[in-house]
Design a protein around this motif. Structure first.
Motif, PDB file in Angstrom:
ATOM      1  N   TRP A  16      -6.403  -8.123   3.100  1.00  0.00           N
ATOM      2  CA  TRP A  16      -7.792  -7.756   3.381  1.00  0.00           C
ATOM      3  C   TRP A  16      -8.062  -6.262   3.286  1.00  0.00           C
ATOM      4  CZ3 TRP A  16     -10.831 -11.912   4.011  1.00  0.00           C
ATOM      5  CH2 TRP A  16     -10.304 -13.076   4.581  1.00  0.00           C
ATOM      6  N   TRP A  17      -7.040  -5.404   3.251  1.00  0.00           N
ATOM      7  CA  TRP A  17      -7.177  -4.009   3.655  1.00  0.00           C
ATOM      8  C   TRP A  17      -7.226  -3.019   2.503  1.00  0.00           C
ATOM      9  CZ3 TRP A  17      -3.454  -7.435   5.395  1.00  0.00           C
ATOM     10  CH2 TRP A  17      -3.702  -8.011   6.662  1.00  0.00           C
ATOM     11  N   ASP A  31      -4.348   0.685   0.602  1.00  0.00           N
ATOM     12  CA  ASP A  31      -3.663   1.474   1.629  1.00  0.00           C
ATOM     13  C   ASP A  31      -3.886   0.812   2.987  1.00  0.00           C
ATOM     14  OD1 ASP A  31      -2.376   3.361   3.126  1.00  0.00           O
ATOM     15  OD2 ASP A  31      -3.836   4.969   2.790  1.00  0.00           O
ATOM     16  N   PRO A  32      -3.166  -0.273   3.272  1.00  0.00           N
ATOM     17  CA  PRO A  32      -3.345  -0.976   4.546  1.00  0.00           C
ATOM     18  C   PRO A  32      -2.978  -0.074   5.723  1.00  0.00           C
ATOM     19  CG  PRO A  32      -2.102  -2.299   2.975  1.00  0.00           C
ATOM     20  CD  PRO A  32      -2.163  -0.911   2.418  1.00  0.00           C
ATOM     21  N   PRO A  33      -3.467  -0.397   6.910  1.00  0.00           N
ATOM     22  CA  PRO A  33      -3.283   0.502   8.058  1.00  0.00           C
ATOM     23  C   PRO A  33      -1.918   0.426   8.721  1.00  0.00           C
ATOM     24  CG  PRO A  33      -4.518  -1.434   8.727  1.00  0.00           C
ATOM     25  CD  PRO A  33      -4.348  -1.539   7.238  1.00  0.00           C
ATOM     26  N   THR A  48       3.245   0.863   3.540  1.00  0.00           N
ATOM     27  CA  THR A  48       3.225  -0.566   3.872  1.00  0.00           C
ATOM     28  C   THR A  48       3.862  -1.371   2.746  1.00  0.00           C
ATOM     29  OG1 THR A  48       1.180  -0.345   5.151  1.00  0.00           O
ATOM     30  CG2 THR A  48       1.774  -2.563   4.411  1.00  0.00           C
ATOM     31  N   THR A  49       4.818  -2.219   3.110  1.00  0.00           N
ATOM     32  CA  THR A  49       5.334  -3.220   2.183  1.00  0.00           C
ATOM     33  C   THR A  49       5.249  -4.567   2.874  1.00  0.00           C
ATOM     34  OG1 THR A  49       6.848  -1.673   1.103  1.00  0.00           O
ATOM     35  CG2 THR A  49       7.294  -4.026   0.841  1.00  0.00           C
ATOM     36  N   PHE A  50       4.547  -5.515   2.247  1.00  0.00           N
ATOM     37  CA  PHE A  50       4.452  -6.861   2.785  1.00  0.00           C
ATOM     38  C   PHE A  50       5.642  -7.683   2.302  1.00  0.00           C
ATOM     39  CE2 PHE A  50      -0.116  -5.654   2.688  1.00  0.00           C
ATOM     40  CZ  PHE A  50      -0.388  -5.818   4.042  1.00  0.00           C
ATOM     41  N   HIS A  51       6.314  -8.313   3.250  1.00  0.00           N
ATOM     42  CA  HIS A  51       7.405  -9.233   2.957  1.00  0.00           C
ATOM     43  C   HIS A  51       6.973 -10.617   3.442  1.00  0.00           C
ATOM     44  CE1 HIS A  51      10.249  -5.844   2.292  1.00  0.00           C
ATOM     45  NE2 HIS A  51       9.526  -5.261   3.237  1.00  0.00           N
ATOM     46  N   PHE A  52       7.262 -11.647   2.675  1.00  0.00           N
ATOM     47  CA  PHE A  52       6.764 -12.991   2.958  1.00  0.00           C
ATOM     48  C   PHE A  52       7.937 -13.875   3.357  1.00  0.00           C
ATOM     49  CE2 PHE A  52       4.008 -10.752   0.087  1.00  0.00           C
ATOM     50  CZ  PHE A  52       2.761 -10.940   0.656  1.00  0.00           C
TER      51      PHE A  52
END
Length: 209
Positions: free
Chosen positions: A87-88, A91-93, A115-119
């Motif tokens: 959603w962000w 550059d997510p917070p 930020t790195t998203f890991h699933f």
């Protein structure tokens, strides 16, 4: 010692952390942004420096990783969109490794700002172990939504919760309290009312809890 904590998590008077149905147009369902207006007010120019601002400023203090549920990362069906990046924006917070719990994993998603998203497709205990390794000497934040917070609390994995009770009644949605009867036996609870109308609840695990 690093903690596992929930910070600035808003719920309604009847305990709902989001309304329904969630969609791309309505991330919080029929709740809209009402659960978070207290926080938005602290971001405004000339914002007050009272209790709401103090709590809001602690959101990312000492946090080295976040765990969130699939519905916090995106609306229903985001797993079918390979271009969905949260959603962000770019550059997510979070600015930390961020672990998204989902039954359908994908490759890590590196964003701007750290930020790195890991699933992950794991249970709370395994997800927490992975996040703690990534966080090092810093805390792990359980970011929500309500079902994710509830799962980690039920598993006995959360040391501290900061909940913000907002004076609205939603009637339906995703409820935090279900299955958490007797929580006061495990956590020492303090409450502070804000002039904005919200009530800040601080829950700290009792020794041996």
């Amino acid at each position: 010692m690093p903690l596992v904590r929930v910070t600035n998590f808003s719920i309604s008077l009847d305990g709902f952390g989001a309304g329904e149905p969630q969609s791309f147009e309505s991330p919080f369902g029929h709740a809209g942004h009402r659960l978070h207006e207290w926080m938005f007010a602290t971001w405004a120019d000339g914002a007050p420096t009272g209790i709401d601002a103090v709590w809001a400023s602690r959101w990312d203090t000492g946090v080295g990783a976040e765990i969130m549920g699939a519905h916090k990362f995106g609306p229903p069906g985001w797993q079918d969109d390979p271009d969905w990046r949260g959603w962000w924006g770019e550059d997510p917070p979070f600015h930390t490794p961020t672990f998204v719990l989902t039954h359908r994993t994908r490759e890590p998603l590196e964003m701007e700002g750290g930020t790195t998203f890991h699933f992950l497709s794991t249970g709370p205990e395994e997800a927490l172990a992975i996040a703690q390794e990534a966080a090092g000497d810093l805390d792990v934040r359980i970011g929500g939504g309500a079902s994710t917070v509830r799962a980690f609390v039920s598993a006995g994995l959360v040391d501290h919760l900061h909940l913000v009770v907002v004076p609205i009644v939603l009637g339906h949605g995703t409820r935090l309290w279900d299955g958490l009867e007797g929580l006061e036996e495990t956590y020492a609870i303090e409450s502070v009312a804000s002039p904005s109308g919200v009530v800040h609840l601080s829950l700290d695990r009792r020794p041996g809890g």
